[in-house]
Design a protein around this motif. Structure first.
Motif, PDB file in Angstrom:
ATOM      1  N   TYR A   1       0.853  -1.189   0.000  1.00  0.00           N
ATOM      2  CA  TYR A   1       0.000   0.000   0.000  1.00  0.00           C
ATOM      3  C   TYR A   1       0.891   1.242   0.000  1.00  0.00           C
ATOM      4  CZ  TYR A   1      -3.631  -3.239   1.662  1.00  0.00           C
ATOM      5  OH  TYR A   1      -4.508  -4.283   1.802  1.00  0.00           O
TER       6      TYR A   1
ATOM      7  N   TRP B   1      -2.994   0.500  -3.949  1.00  0.00           N
ATOM      8  CA  TRP B   1      -2.879  -0.824  -3.329  1.00  0.00           C
ATOM      9  C   TRP B   1      -2.527  -1.815  -4.416  1.00  0.00           C
ATOM     10  CZ3 TRP B   1      -7.715  -4.224  -2.222  1.00  0.00           C
ATOM     11  CH2 TRP B   1      -7.305  -5.491  -1.782  1.00  0.00           C
TER      12      TRP B   1
ATOM     13  N   ALA C   1      -4.866  -7.507   4.844  1.00  0.00           N
ATOM     14  CA  ALA C   1      -5.178  -6.151   5.296  1.00  0.00           C
ATOM     15  C   ALA C   1      -6.125  -6.158   6.482  1.00  0.00           C
ATOM     16  CB  ALA C   1      -5.790  -5.339   4.161  1.00  0.00           C
ATOM     17  N   LEU C   2      -6.926  -7.200   6.615  1.00  0.00           N
ATOM     18  CA  LEU C   2      -7.841  -7.264   7.742  1.00  0.00           C
ATOM     19  C   LEU C   2      -7.102  -7.430   9.060  1.00  0.00           C
ATOM     20  CD1 LEU C   2     -10.726  -9.477   6.309  1.00  0.00           C
ATOM     21  CD2 LEU C   2     -10.601  -6.986   6.486  1.00  0.00           C
ATOM     22  N   ALA C   3      -5.825  -7.828   8.970  1.00  0.00           N
ATOM     23  CA  ALA C   3      -5.033  -8.046  10.181  1.00  0.00           C
ATOM     24  C   ALA C   3      -4.132  -6.866  10.498  1.00  0.00           C
ATOM     25  CB  ALA C   3      -4.207  -9.316  10.041  1.00  0.00           C
ATOM     26  N   GLY C   4      -4.092  -5.850   9.637  1.00  0.00           N
ATOM     27  CA  GLY C   4      -3.253  -4.694   9.909  1.00  0.00           C
ATOM     28  C   GLY C   4      -2.094  -4.561   8.942  1.00  0.00           C
ATOM     29  N   LEU C   5      -1.537  -3.372   8.895  1.00  0.00           N
ATOM     30  CA  LEU C   5      -0.447  -3.057   7.977  1.00  0.00           C
ATOM     31  C   LEU C   5       0.850  -2.834   8.737  1.00  0.00           C
ATOM     32  CD1 LEU C   5      -2.147  -0.512   5.541  1.00  0.00           C
ATOM     33  CD2 LEU C   5      -2.112  -2.999   5.437  1.00  0.00           C
TER      34      LEU C   5
ATOM     35  N   PHE D   1       4.272  -0.675   8.343  1.00  0.00           N
ATOM     36  CA  PHE D   1       4.732   0.490   7.600  1.00  0.00           C
ATOM     37  C   PHE D   1       6.253   0.592   7.571  1.00  0.00           C
ATOM     38  CE2 PHE D   1       1.150   3.206   6.488  1.00  0.00           C
ATOM     39  CZ  PHE D   1       0.114   2.607   7.187  1.00  0.00           C
TER      40      PHE D   1
ATOM     41  N   ASN E   1     -13.387  -3.921  10.588  1.00  0.00           N
ATOM     42  CA  ASN E   1     -12.650  -3.736  11.826  1.00  0.00           C
ATOM     43  C   ASN E   1     -12.111  -2.315  11.903  1.00  0.00           C
ATOM     44  OD1 ASN E   1      -9.803  -3.532  10.882  1.00  0.00           O
ATOM     45  ND2 ASN E   1     -10.108  -5.650  10.233  1.00  0.00           N
TER      46      ASN E   1
ATOM     47  N   GLN F   1      -8.696  -0.142  13.490  1.00  0.00           N
ATOM     48  CA  GLN F   1      -7.332  -0.333  13.979  1.00  0.00           C
ATOM     49  C   GLN F   1      -6.777   1.005  14.478  1.00  0.00           C
ATOM     50  OE1 GLN F   1      -5.083  -2.222  10.781  1.00  0.00           O
ATOM     51  NE2 GLN F   1      -6.902  -3.386  10.148  1.00  0.00           N
TER      52      GLN F   1
ATOM     53  N   TYR G   1      -3.137   3.085  15.277  1.00  0.00           N
ATOM     54  CA  TYR G   1      -1.713   3.124  14.963  1.00  0.00           C
ATOM     55  C   TYR G   1      -1.070   4.288  15.695  1.00  0.00           C
ATOM     56  CZ  TYR G   1      -2.481  -0.069  11.017  1.00  0.00           C
ATOM     57  OH  TYR G   1      -2.792  -1.154  10.233  1.00  0.00           O
TER      58      TYR G   1
ATOM     59  N   GLY H   1       7.331   6.155  10.214  1.00  0.00           N
ATOM     60  CA  GLY H   1       6.306   5.184   9.859  1.00  0.00           C
ATOM     61  C   GLY H   1       5.363   4.901  10.999  1.00  0.00           C
ATOM     62  N   LEU H   2       4.219   4.350  10.661  1.00  0.00           N
ATOM     63  CA  LEU H   2       3.212   4.030  11.665  1.00  0.00           C
ATOM     64  C   LEU H   2       3.439   2.638  12.219  1.00  0.00           C
ATOM     65  CD1 LEU H   2       1.891   6.317   9.866  1.00  0.00           C
ATOM     66  CD2 LEU H   2      -0.292   5.411  10.687  1.00  0.00           C
TER      67      LEU H   2
ATOM     68  N   HIS I   1       1.423  -0.472  14.156  1.00  0.00           N
ATOM     69  CA  HIS I   1       0.112  -1.026  14.483  1.00  0.00           C
ATOM     70  C   HIS I   1       0.031  -1.311  15.984  1.00  0.00           C
ATOM     71  CE1 HIS I   1      -2.893  -4.321  14.765  1.00  0.00           C
ATOM     72  NE2 HIS I   1      -3.514  -3.587  13.871  1.00  0.00           N
TER      73      HIS I   1
ATOM     74  N   LEU J   1      -6.190  -3.940  17.113  1.00  0.00           N
ATOM     75  CA  LEU J   1      -7.283  -4.098  16.148  1.00  0.00           C
ATOM     76  C   LEU J   1      -8.515  -4.583  16.893  1.00  0.00           C
ATOM     77  CD1 LEU J   1      -7.067  -5.932  12.735  1.00  0.00           C
ATOM     78  CD2 LEU J   1      -8.846  -6.552  14.372  1.00  0.00           C
TER      79      LEU J   1
ATOM     80  N   VAL K   1     -11.384  -0.542   8.100  1.00  0.00           N
ATOM     81  CA  VAL K   1     -11.514  -1.370   6.913  1.00  0.00           C
ATOM     82  C   VAL K   1     -13.003  -1.529   6.657  1.00  0.00           C
ATOM     83  CG1 VAL K   1     -11.061  -3.604   5.839  1.00  0.00           C
ATOM     84  CG2 VAL K   1      -9.390  -2.597   7.411  1.00  0.00           C
TER      85      VAL K   1
ATOM     86  N   TYR L   1      -9.968  -3.588   0.518  1.00  0.00           N
ATOM     87  CA  TYR L   1      -9.231  -3.771   1.761  1.00  0.00           C
ATOM     88  C   TYR L   1      -8.222  -2.671   2.029  1.00  0.00           C
ATOM     89  CZ  TYR L   1     -11.221  -8.443   1.951  1.00  0.00           C
ATOM     90  OH  TYR L   1     -12.064  -9.511   2.021  1.00  0.00           O
TER      91      TYR L   1
ATOM     92  N   LEU M   1      -7.110   0.634   4.087  1.00  0.00           N
ATOM     93  CA  LEU M   1      -7.411   1.289   5.356  1.00  0.00           C
ATOM     94  C   LEU M   1      -7.593   2.780   5.128  1.00  0.00           C
ATOM     95  CD1 LEU M   1      -6.411  -1.398   6.622  1.00  0.00           C
ATOM     96  CD2 LEU M   1      -5.397  -0.008   8.432  1.00  0.00           C
TER      97      LEU M   1
END
Lengths: 112, 113
Positions: A33, A48, A97-101, A103, B31, B33, B35, B42-43, B45, B48, B92, B99, B101
């Motif tokens: 992304y 994406w 993506a449902l579980a997080g990104l 970076f 969901n 999330q 950050y 950078g971010l 996580h 969630l 999301v 998908y 964010l």
């Protein structure tokens, strides 16, 4: 395990030039992304990529483009740079993506 | 437009105090999330929470979700100087393959020693 890596860290260009930003995802992640973060603002979704295909695109002009390579690394190209393109460009990768990104540290692009 | 909107925009607290920030969103979600971003880097996580969950804990973090109000809150307990950062909520969307964010503008938290 290496995290998401972005290069270069900083990039200085002048108006009208082209910029190329690179991103290597975490090993095993197939999705990449790209986000733009202008100074003091939130993250704006750019692009994406998943399995080499562009899956979704944010509300940016066509001069913002990119691609994903067979090894899942990615490039973001910005043509005909404008002053307002100055921002931190963040790349993130994910296996889901449902579980997080995850970076990278970003590339700070300055357009003079 | 941003899907998530954080409130307040900025928060300054004393070390040891709790910090609470809120996030509102507009459409149905799969969901939400949270950050953290330190100094324009950078971010990271944090946590969630799924749309069928109401509360979740992770260390000193507590997240709540109220889907009827389309809002979430992040509580950081016993804050430390290292918690100084910007905090973003991201959603999301539900019911599509979209998908990506969508992030809010963030809450900047300053923890004073």
């Amino acid at each position: 395990e290496a995290g998401v890596t972005q290069s270069p860290t900083h990039l200085i260009k002048t108006r009208g030039q082209q910029a190329t930003l690179r991103c290597s995802p975490i090993s095993g992640h197939t999705s990449v992304y790209w986000y733009q973060q202008a100074l003091g603002l939130g993250l704006q979704f750019l692009l994406w990529y998943d399995e080499g295909e562009e899956r979704n695109r944010g509300n940016f002009p066509p001069r913002f483009s990119g691609r994903q390579f067979p090894n899942y690394s990615s490039e973001l190209n910005v043509n005909a740079l404008e002053l307002e393109d100055s921002a931190l460009y963040l790349c993130a990768s994910s296996w889901d993506a449902l579980a997080g990104l995850y970076f990278g540290a970003g590339t700070r692009l300055s357009v003079l | 437009s941003q899907q998530g909107e954080e409130d307040p925009q900025a928060l300054s607290i004393q070390e040891g105090e709790n910090a609470t920030m809120n996030c509102s969103y507009k459409t149905s979600i799969n969901n939400l999330q949270w950050y953290r971003q330190n100094s324009g880097r950078g971010l990271v996580h944090l946590i969630l929470i799924r749309s069928n969950e109401r509360e979740k804990h992770s260390g000193r973090l507590r997240v709540t979700l109220d889907t009827s109000k389309k809002s979430s809150s992040l509580l950081i307990t016993a804050s430390r100087a290292a918690d100084t950062a910007s905090y973003f909520c991201a959603t999301v969307g539900r019911g599509s393959n979209d998908y990506k964010l969508s992030f809010g503008a963030g809450t900047t938290v300053t923890v004073r020693a």
